[in-house]
Design a protein around this motif. Structure first.
Motif, PDB file in Angstrom:
ATOM      1  N   GLY A 767      32.727  41.274  14.443  1.00 33.56           N
ATOM      2  CA  GLY A 767      31.842  41.784  13.214  1.00 33.56           C
ATOM      3  C   GLY A 767      30.905  42.841  13.826  1.00 33.56           C
ATOM      4  N   GLU A 768      29.854  42.653  13.610  1.00 33.95           N
ATOM      5  CA  GLU A 768      28.871  43.702  13.931  1.00 33.95           C
ATOM      6  C   GLU A 768      27.979  43.610  15.315  1.00 33.95           C
ATOM      7  OE1 GLU A 768      28.376  46.478  12.214  1.00 33.95           O
ATOM      8  OE2 GLU A 768      29.942  45.687  11.020  1.00 33.95           O
ATOM      9  N   GLU A 769      28.869  42.498  16.182  1.00 33.55           N
ATOM     10  CA  GLU A 769      28.224  42.091  17.628  1.00 33.55           C
ATOM     11  C   GLU A 769      29.260  42.559  18.588  1.00 33.55           C
ATOM     12  OE1 GLU A 769      24.961  39.002  16.629  1.00 33.55           O
ATOM     13  OE2 GLU A 769      26.832  38.170  16.719  1.00 33.55           O
ATOM     14  N   ILE A 770      28.911  42.886  19.795  1.00 33.78           N
ATOM     15  CA  ILE A 770      29.769  42.574  21.055  1.00 33.78           C
ATOM     16  C   ILE A 770      29.517  41.358  21.645  1.00 33.78           C
ATOM     17  CG2 ILE A 770      30.371  43.472  23.383  1.00 33.78           C
ATOM     18  CD1 ILE A 770      29.624  46.293  22.298  1.00 33.78           C
ATOM     19  N   VAL A 771      30.436  40.349  22.057  1.00 35.80           N
ATOM     20  CA  VAL A 771      29.881  39.196  22.529  1.00 35.80           C
ATOM     21  C   VAL A 771      30.359  39.010  24.002  1.00 35.80           C
ATOM     22  CG1 VAL A 771      30.412  36.534  22.174  1.00 35.80           C
ATOM     23  CG2 VAL A 771      30.288  38.243  20.070  1.00 35.80           C
ATOM     24  N   ALA A 772      29.536  38.742  24.816  1.00 37.53           N
ATOM     25  CA  ALA A 772      29.876  38.384  26.214  1.00 37.53           C
ATOM     26  C   ALA A 772      30.167  36.850  26.348  1.00 37.53           C
ATOM     27  CB  ALA A 772      28.902  39.325  26.985  1.00 37.53           C
ATOM     28  N   THR A 773      31.459  36.579  26.815  1.00 40.24           N
ATOM     29  CA  THR A 773      31.603  35.161  26.971  1.00 40.24           C
ATOM     30  C   THR A 773      31.717  34.783  28.452  1.00 40.24           C
ATOM     31  OG1 THR A 773      32.319  35.125  24.868  1.00 40.24           O
ATOM     32  CG2 THR A 773      32.839  33.260  26.311  1.00 40.24           C
ATOM     33  N   ARG A 774      31.041  33.772  29.133  1.00 40.32           N
ATOM     34  CA  ARG A 774      31.508  33.562  30.566  1.00 40.32           C
ATOM     35  C   ARG A 774      32.427  32.372  30.592  1.00 40.32           C
ATOM     36  NH1 ARG A 774      30.093  29.122  32.224  1.00 40.32           N
ATOM     37  NH2 ARG A 774      28.623  28.698  30.969  1.00 40.32           N
ATOM     38  N   GLY A 775      33.331  32.697  31.503  1.00 41.87           N
ATOM     39  CA  GLY A 775      34.545  31.649  31.883  1.00 41.87           C
ATOM     40  C   GLY A 775      34.077  30.877  32.909  1.00 41.87           C
ATOM     41  N   ASP A 776      34.825  30.010  33.463  1.00 42.62           N
ATOM     42  CA  ASP A 776      34.525  29.000  34.634  1.00 42.62           C
ATOM     43  C   ASP A 776      34.151  29.598  35.684  1.00 42.62           C
ATOM     44  OD1 ASP A 776      35.012  27.168  32.736  1.00 42.62           O
ATOM     45  OD2 ASP A 776      37.326  26.862  33.469  1.00 42.62           O
ATOM     46  N   VAL A 777      32.932  29.231  36.287  1.00 44.66           N
ATOM     47  CA  VAL A 777      32.577  29.891  37.546  1.00 44.66           C
ATOM     48  C   VAL A 777      33.113  29.237  38.625  1.00 44.66           C
ATOM     49  CG1 VAL A 777      30.228  30.081  39.013  1.00 44.66           C
ATOM     50  CG2 VAL A 777      30.371  30.545  36.275  1.00 44.66           C
ATOM     51  N   SER A 778      33.529  29.840  39.729  1.00 46.34           N
ATOM     52  CA  SER A 778      34.016  29.140  40.941  1.00 46.34           C
ATOM     53  C   SER A 778      33.099  29.415  42.086  1.00 46.34           C
ATOM     54  CB  SER A 778      35.408  29.663  41.252  1.00 46.34           C
ATOM     55  OG  SER A 778      35.482  31.134  41.605  1.00 46.34           O
ATOM     56  N   VAL A 779      33.059  28.786  42.863  1.00 49.79           N
ATOM     57  CA  VAL A 779      32.243  28.753  44.263  1.00 49.79           C
ATOM     58  C   VAL A 779      33.051  28.327  45.298  1.00 49.79           C
ATOM     59  CG1 VAL A 779      30.231  28.017  45.311  1.00 49.79           C
ATOM     60  CG2 VAL A 779      30.342  27.993  42.966  1.00 49.79           C
ATOM     61  N   ASP A 780      33.238  29.390  46.347  1.00 49.17           N
ATOM     62  CA  ASP A 780      34.086  29.151  47.730  1.00 49.17           C
ATOM     63  C   ASP A 780      33.029  29.353  48.741  1.00 49.17           C
ATOM     64  OD1 ASP A 780      36.622  28.429  46.308  1.00 49.17           O
ATOM     65  OD2 ASP A 780      36.220  30.238  45.609  1.00 49.17           O
ATOM     66  N   PRO A 781      33.111  28.588  49.769  1.00 49.47           N
ATOM     67  CA  PRO A 781      32.292  29.269  51.012  1.00 49.47           C
ATOM     68  C   PRO A 781      32.948  30.492  51.761  1.00 49.47           C
ATOM     69  CG  PRO A 781      34.016  27.356  51.533  1.00 49.47           C
ATOM     70  CD  PRO A 781      33.987  27.644  50.227  1.00 49.47           C
ATOM     71  N   VAL A 782      32.168  30.864  52.295  1.00 50.64           N
ATOM     72  CA  VAL A 782      32.381  32.225  53.139  1.00 50.64           C
ATOM     73  C   VAL A 782      32.890  31.750  54.474  1.00 50.64           C
ATOM     74  CG1 VAL A 782      31.459  34.503  54.316  1.00 50.64           C
ATOM     75  CG2 VAL A 782      30.829  33.685  52.216  1.00 50.64           C
ATOM     76  N   ASP A 783      32.687  30.749  55.111  1.00 50.89           N
ATOM     77  CA  ASP A 783      33.142  30.415  56.293  1.00 50.89           C
ATOM     78  C   ASP A 783      33.680  28.972  56.113  1.00 50.89           C
ATOM     79  OD1 ASP A 783      32.142  32.535  57.575  1.00 50.89           O
ATOM     80  OD2 ASP A 783      30.179  31.584  57.792  1.00 50.89           O
ATOM     81  N   PRO A 784      34.776  28.564  57.043  1.00 49.09           N
ATOM     82  CA  PRO A 784      35.373  27.286  56.757  1.00 49.09           C
ATOM     83  C   PRO A 784      34.260  26.230  57.081  1.00 49.09           C
ATOM     84  CG  PRO A 784      36.448  28.840  58.562  1.00 49.09           C
ATOM     85  CD  PRO A 784      35.285  29.398  57.928  1.00 49.09           C
ATOM     86  N   VAL A 785      34.421  25.042  56.290  1.00 47.20           N
ATOM     87  CA  VAL A 785      33.582  24.024  56.125  1.00 47.20           C
ATOM     88  C   VAL A 785      34.160  22.806  56.692  1.00 47.20           C
ATOM     89  CG1 VAL A 785      32.424  24.693  53.976  1.00 47.20           C
ATOM     90  CG2 VAL A 785      34.270  23.132  53.918  1.00 47.20           C
ATOM     91  N   THR A 786      33.230  21.933  57.596  1.00 47.94           N
ATOM     92  CA  THR A 786      33.769  20.719  58.022  1.00 47.94           C
ATOM     93  C   THR A 786      33.368  19.550  57.186  1.00 47.94           C
ATOM     94  OG1 THR A 786      31.706  20.454  59.207  1.00 47.94           O
ATOM     95  CG2 THR A 786      33.755  21.679  60.465  1.00 47.94           C
ATOM     96  N   ASN A 787      32.296  19.700  56.317  1.00 46.45           N
ATOM     97  CA  ASN A 787      32.003  18.679  55.681  1.00 46.45           C
ATOM     98  C   ASN A 787      32.466  18.929  54.265  1.00 46.45           C
ATOM     99  OD1 ASN A 787      30.562  16.571  54.116  1.00 46.45           O
ATOM    100  ND2 ASN A 787      28.859  16.535  55.417  1.00 46.45           N
ATOM    101  N   VAL A 788      33.545  18.428  53.653  1.00 42.64           N
ATOM    102  CA  VAL A 788      33.779  18.919  52.441  1.00 42.64           C
ATOM    103  C   VAL A 788      33.105  18.290  51.301  1.00 42.64           C
ATOM    104  CG1 VAL A 788      35.925  18.667  50.897  1.00 42.64           C
ATOM    105  CG2 VAL A 788      36.257  19.083  53.102  1.00 42.64           C
ATOM    106  N   THR A 789      32.712  17.030  51.569  1.00 36.01           N
ATOM    107  CA  THR A 789      31.911  16.354  50.611  1.00 36.01           C
ATOM    108  C   THR A 789      30.636  17.047  50.299  1.00 36.01           C
ATOM    109  OG1 THR A 789      32.653  14.254  51.296  1.00 36.01           O
ATOM    110  CG2 THR A 789      30.513  14.328  49.779  1.00 36.01           C
ATOM    111  N   ALA A 790      29.751  17.709  51.387  1.00 42.52           N
ATOM    112  CA  ALA A 790      28.667  18.464  51.304  1.00 42.52           C
ATOM    113  C   ALA A 790      28.850  19.769  50.490  1.00 42.52           C
ATOM    114  CB  ALA A 790      27.969  18.665  52.519  1.00 42.52           C
TER     115      ALA A 790
END
Length: 844
Positions: A767-790
């Motif tokens: 219509g008369e607007e530009i709509v900015a829609t966010r999708g699913d955010v992903s989060v990944d560690p930079v360095d390998p992790v030992t505690n997956v649960t954390a």
């Protein structure tokens, strides 16, 4: 005759000044708001334009299609916008991989009954590949030659992920066609053939597939998959050109490439030696200098020595002249810098440079190592756009320019086109100029003049109309301002006791060209043509009260006026021309002089102060569009790619921003390594925009955290030391990538180690607007992790914070230019696309 200037000034230029400034400042509001995560409440920020790149200024001048200047890192300017791709059919070179042109691709399969026909390749386009038809075996002559390694050992182990991903999105009727490319690419990258003929056949195969994509892009029935085709075209074109350049470089014959340069260097050196000897023969102490500079030995070795001998003889001489020309001894330095010795010095240096380069090409291992690094860096950059990848590419390229016999010429052509190209483009249609700036005006006034010995009084009406033409020009944009007008007069000419009544009309036509190089306007002198008519319509004399003598006197006066009519018309034309021409010139020149000042104040100075000034800028015009190109790229950065664009419709404007512009500009924010709260980041960005705009800019306040875990959200970003903010633009999405750790109090869980947070954003016009829609955010560690649960817990907290900050937002699709004008101009965004690295807006 007095000509009113108000209509000319207002009709031609008063609106141009504000309009052009706004074009250069507006357009990136939504992009920046998405990048920063906050919305501007004021008007759009200025679009960043490139910073100066000094590191590649010495690259060789290579002829590039449509390139206007010889700078080596100057991008190849895009072909003029067109609805059709540049190549709809395979070239002769491409068809050589087929046994005959007619068999270049298999016949069309019948579409499934439930599939729309518009998605099917047309009958003369492929759906599947004929086995072996596109890859003939190498001929016997080539097969019997010693096998060169070529691309073998240089390619990454896996085929380009972006190409494979796009092929996987094509509709079912293209499945067999896409699978054929996928299989061949995967095989080629995992185990490239050692045979050069087979490697070149693979490149030819990819060229045929690119030609098919081009034909489909030009066919309206494939509109439903146009976005996939554009992405596939860009990915394929980049790989084809780079792979071919790498293969040519890896297999080049060093001496064949540089023999002409060697011969020229020898000839220049012999000539310079003669000049130096001639000078030294006539100056005091010249003989000692001839011995010191070994002119006789240099002449002899340059006439007949091999490369190693020449280098061994002249390199020490060059070093001596270097020392002498820079010594602290004023007399010696002055002598060494005499014109004859300066020429000798210069040509010694050129010879050493050429011969050293040839000697370096014997180290094939070094060349291949750098070619491998170049290809690996480019694939990393395609996937992530990281600084590390860009630095790797530039480092390998710089090394190859020094190691290869052609100075990296083949690679330069490919990289200019796809990785050194402009990364912001603005296109303005001729219709837009005329719809927004063309104007007509009418003004009444009096006449007081002295013509042919008579005093002239009367009234006049002056009507002017200004319009714009774009003049085709490849080097600089040329805008022609056309001025047309009429001066209608009713006058009474008094001479002695006679009065002549006349009706006059003067039509004038003016044109003035405006030149724009991307940052500065200049003008030429206006051309004016005037056609005048002046018709006597009556007369009166002092004998009017006498019936017979009165008629006779009036007729006599009219006859005299008619005889002088041609002279009167010439005078009228000359008067109009001498008044309109200078007034037209002055009105336009003053406005564009003011515009240059405004551009310097509002664009150049702020961009330079923040290291955002372009290292490359250009403009050109077709007969329907003004196109502006600019680039933000420093010595360790990459820039844009040539992109496919359709011609503008009447009255449209387009703004295209490449992801490299956004990323290179983000680097200049200097966020790396900083810890900032949401509020601090908000104020920091607001200050940056205010500095660039040179007026206050207010950004929306950060939204308070919400959600079940809001009390555990971090209080501050701890931005990574490299690439703290990055943007990838592909497949209709703007992927914002944040590399940061997160600070929070110990009681709330303590600091979170560095993470890579990816926020997909989609822009649509509704219509008369530009709509900015966010999708699913992903989060990944930079360095390998030992505690997956954390890590899962951390990711959940960060995801909640980011999703809370980035909610759906809506912006009016209308932008108002010339806000302070009595007649402001409003334009609306009609389309937003995010494909193959480019974020593109269309306005009307």
């Amino acid at each position: 005759m007095r000509i009113s200037s108000a209509g000319i000034r207002e009709g031609v230029a008063a609106r141009v000044r504000r309009q052009m400034i706004e074009f250069l400042l507006a357009g990136a509001l939504i992009v920046w708001a998405l990048v920063t995560g906050v919305r501007a409440q004021d008007d759009a920020e200025p679009t960043p334009i490139p910073a100066v790149d000094k590191s590649v200024a010495d690259e060789p001048a290579i002829e590039v299609p449509v390139a206007a200047e010889p700078e080596s890192d100057k991008p190849a300017e895009p072909e003029p916008a067109t609805d059709k791709p540049a190549a709809e059919k395979p070239t002769a070179e491409e068809t050589t991989v087929e046994e005959k042109p007619a068999a270049e691709e298999p016949a069309k399969e019948k579409p499934a009954a439930d599939k729309p026909a518009a998605e099917d390749p047309p009958a003369d386009k492929p759906v599947a590949d004929k086995p072996a038809a596109e890859e003939p075996a190498a001929d016997a002559t080539e097969a019997n030659k010693p096998v060169a390694s070529g691309l073998s050992g240089l390619l990454p182990e896996e085929a380009p992920a972006d190409i494979l991903a796009t092929l996987g999105t094509l509709p079912e009727t293209w499945t067999a066609w896409g699978e054929g490319i996928t299989q061949k690419l995967s095989d080629f990258y995992s185990a490239p053939p050692a045979d050069l003929a087979a490697q070149r056949a693979m490149i030819a195969f990819l060229k045929l597939k690119l030609a098919t994509v081009n034909r489909a892009l030009a066919d309206h029935q494939f509109g439903s998959i146009r976005n996939q085709l554009i992405s596939l075209h860009g990915s394929l074109a980049r790989r084809i050109d780079v792979l071919e350049a790498v293969l040519d470089t890896a297999t080049e014959n060093p001496l064949a490439a540089v023999n002409p340069a060697i011969d020229q260097a020898k000839q220049d050196l012999l000539a310079a030696t003669d000049v130096a000897d001639g000078y030294l023969d006539v100056v005091e102490g010249g003989a000692a200098w001839k011995t010191y500079l070994r002119t006789a030995e240099v002449r002899a070795i340059a006439s007949g020595g091999d490369l190693a001998q020449i280098l061994a003889q002249i390199s020490p001489v060059l070093a001596k002249l270097d020392d002498a020309s820079q010594t602290s001894d004023t007399a010696v330095r002055a002598f060494a810098n005499a014109p004859a010795l300066r020429t000798y010095h210069r040509d010694l240096g050129r010879a050493v440079s050429v011969l050293t380069k040839v000697a370096g090409t014997n180290n094939k291992d070094a060349v291949r190592n750098q070619l491998q690094a170049l290809l690996a860096g480019l694939e990393k950059y395609e996937a992530s756009s990281t600084t590390e990848a860009a630095v790797q590419v530039r480092s390998a390229y710089d090394a190859l320019r020094n190691l290869t016999a052609d100075g990296g010429a083949r690679l330069t052509i490919a990289l200019r086109q796809h990785y050194f190209n402009s990364n912001i483009q603005i296109a303005i249609s001729e219709g837009f100029f005329n719809r927004t700036l063309a104007k007509s005006q009418s003004e009444d006034g009096g006449v007081r003049d002295f013509v042919l010995g008579a005093d002239v009084y009367g009234s006049q009406t002056t009507t002017t109309f200004s319009s714009f033409d774009l003049i085709p020009s490849e080097r600089n944009a040329v805008i022609r301002i056309n001025l047309t007008g009429n001066v209608d007069t009713n006058t009474e000419a008094y001479k002695s006791s006679v009065v002549i009544y006349s009706n006059g009309n003067s039509q004038f036509f003016g044109s003035k060209d405006i030149f724009f190089d991307g940052m500065t306007f200049s003008t030429n002198r206006a051309a004016i043509q005037v056609n005048s008519s002046n018709t006597p319509v009556g007369a009166s004399t002092k004998l009017d009260h006498m019936p017979l003598l009165g008629n006779f006197a009036r007729n006599l006066a009219m006859d005299g006026a008619r005889k002088k009519q041609p002279q009167a018309e010439a005078i009228a034309a000359e008067r109009v021309g001498t008044r309109v021409g200078p007034e037209f010139d002055n009105a336009v020149d003053s406005q564009f002089s003011e515009l240059n000042s405004k551009l310097n104040e509002k664009v150049v100075t702020p961009l330079k102060s923040d290291n955002l000034y372009p290292d490359f800028k250009a403009s050109r015009t077709t007969d329907t569009e003004l196109q502006l190109f600019s680039r933000l790229m420093a010595g360790d950065e990459l820039a844009g790619d040539a992109n496919l664009t359709a011609s503008l419709a009447e009255g449209e404007v387009a703004l295209r921003v490449h992801e490299s512009l956004i990323n290179n500009a983000l680097d200049r924010l200097q966020l790396a390594g900083k810890m900032m709260t949401d509020e601090e980041l908000h104020l920091f960005l607001q200050g940056k925009l205010t500095k660039l705009r040179k007026k206050p800019v207010t950004l929306a306040e950060p939204k308070p955290a919400t959600g079940p875990e809001a009390d555990q959200y971090p209080q501050a970003f701890v931005f990574a030391d490299t690439d703290p903010l990055r943007v990838k633009i592909a497949d209709g999405k703007i992927m914002m990538i944040i590399r940061a750790g997160f600070h929070r109090e110990e009681a709330k869980g303590g600091d979170i180690p560095p993470q890579i947070v990816t926020v997909p954003l989609t822009l649509t016009v509704e219509g008369e607007e530009i709509v900015a829609t966010r999708g699913d955010v992903s989060v990944d560690p930079v360095d390998p992790v030992t505690n997956v649960t954390a890590q899962v817990a951390r990711a959940g907290v960060i995801k909640g914070k980011i999703q809370s900050a980035f909610q759906e937002s809506r912006h009016s699709r209308k932008l108002t230019l010339e806000k302070d004008s009595p007649t402001p101009i409003s334009i609306s965004v009609t389309e937003v696309t995010a494909l193959d690295g480019w974020l593109s807006y269309r306005f009307r």
